[in-house]
Design a protein around this motif. Sequence first.
Motif, short mmCIF file in Angstrom:
data_model
loop_
_atom_site.label_atom_id
_atom_site.label_comp_id
_atom_site.label_asym_id
_atom_site.label_seq_id
_atom_site.Cartn_x
_atom_site.Cartn_y
_atom_site.Cartn_z
N ARG A 95 0.84 -1.20 0.00
CA ARG A 95 0.00 0.00 0.00
C ARG A 95 0.88 1.25 0.00
O ARG A 95 1.99 1.23 0.51
N ASP A 96 0.33 2.31 -0.60
CA ASP A 96 1.10 3.56 -0.62
C ASP A 96 0.93 4.31 0.70
O ASP A 96 0.30 3.81 1.64
N ALA A 97 1.44 5.53 0.75
CA ALA A 97 1.43 6.30 2.00
C ALA A 97 0.01 6.66 2.44
O ALA A 97 -0.21 6.99 3.61
N PHE A 98 -0.97 6.58 1.51
CA PHE A 98 -2.37 6.90 1.85
C PHE A 98 -3.21 5.64 1.98
O PHE A 98 -4.44 5.70 1.96
N GLN A 99 -2.53 4.49 2.07
CA GLN A 99 -3.17 3.18 2.25
C GLN A 99 -3.99 2.75 1.04
O GLN A 99 -4.92 1.94 1.16
N ASN A 100 -3.65 3.28 -0.12
CA ASN A 100 -4.22 2.77 -1.36
C ASN A 100 -3.44 1.54 -1.80
O ASN A 100 -2.20 1.52 -1.73
N GLN A 101 -4.14 0.50 -2.25
CA GLN A 101 -3.46 -0.67 -2.80
C GLN A 101 -2.71 -0.25 -4.06
O GLN A 101 -3.27 0.42 -4.91
#
Length: 273
Positions: free
Chosen positions: A207-213
């Motif tokens: 996941r990225d820093a914004f918790q997007n897969q």
Amino acid sequence: MKKTLSLLLLVWFFSCQSPEVDQPTWINPIQEWRESDGILKFKVQPGDWSVLIQTSSQPIPADYQVEEGELRIAYPKDRSFVVGQAFIVLELEEKSFAFPVILNPELGNGKLEDIRSPKTLNTDSSLVQQQMRYSFGRGGNLVPLANGELFEERYISQSDKVGTFAGESDTQLSSFYITAGTPESIPMTIQFDEIQNEFTVLAGPLRDAFQNQISNGTLLTFTIRNSGKTWIIEEVTREGFVRVRCSAERFEGASVHANVAQVFSETLIFKKQ
């Protein structure tokens, strides 16, 4: 005899000359021609007149009629043309006369277009978009926006939500995309399969820093080292995970770590447990 012959030649010469064509008189001259202005009227001499409306982009055949020395030209309301300078061209016997006028059609309600740049944003970036709005009507002519301007330009800050979004005009041209950035970290585990005598390395969820897969197809690189040798295995993510299988016979005791760009996992050891 010579005088008679000369006189006959002179009569014949003048009879072959085209009669002089007088310049038409514009009866109701205007600078700007709108559909509501109606018919343009010209006083002309008798003859087989032709009429053409020459715009900046193309000539427009005109609807007209001549009655009792008056030539009447109807507004070309059924034609699509560019707003602006044009010439009413009247022709008779290879003689032409041009009268300048500005054509201004009734454009009605325009179709809004919303253009975004960049079209694809990534959560690693600033998430700021440039937007340009304009509206166009018949003939591709620009129609003023609600604020009276022909163009409107501004910068928009987008959220960190991943997805496909529609612009104000709800068209493919206005749609834009926000994609996940690089993973914030790379969790990794190793499992041993006794039956197959192999290790399964699992990296994820990513996941990225914004918790997007992170996006499917993101390249992840595994680096395996054993007895002075190095193996590089590249795989792409699917639903936020990557799996690779490694033979225990070859890789037992080897170290492995994974990375996406500048983000690295911890280093693990292939062990039978």
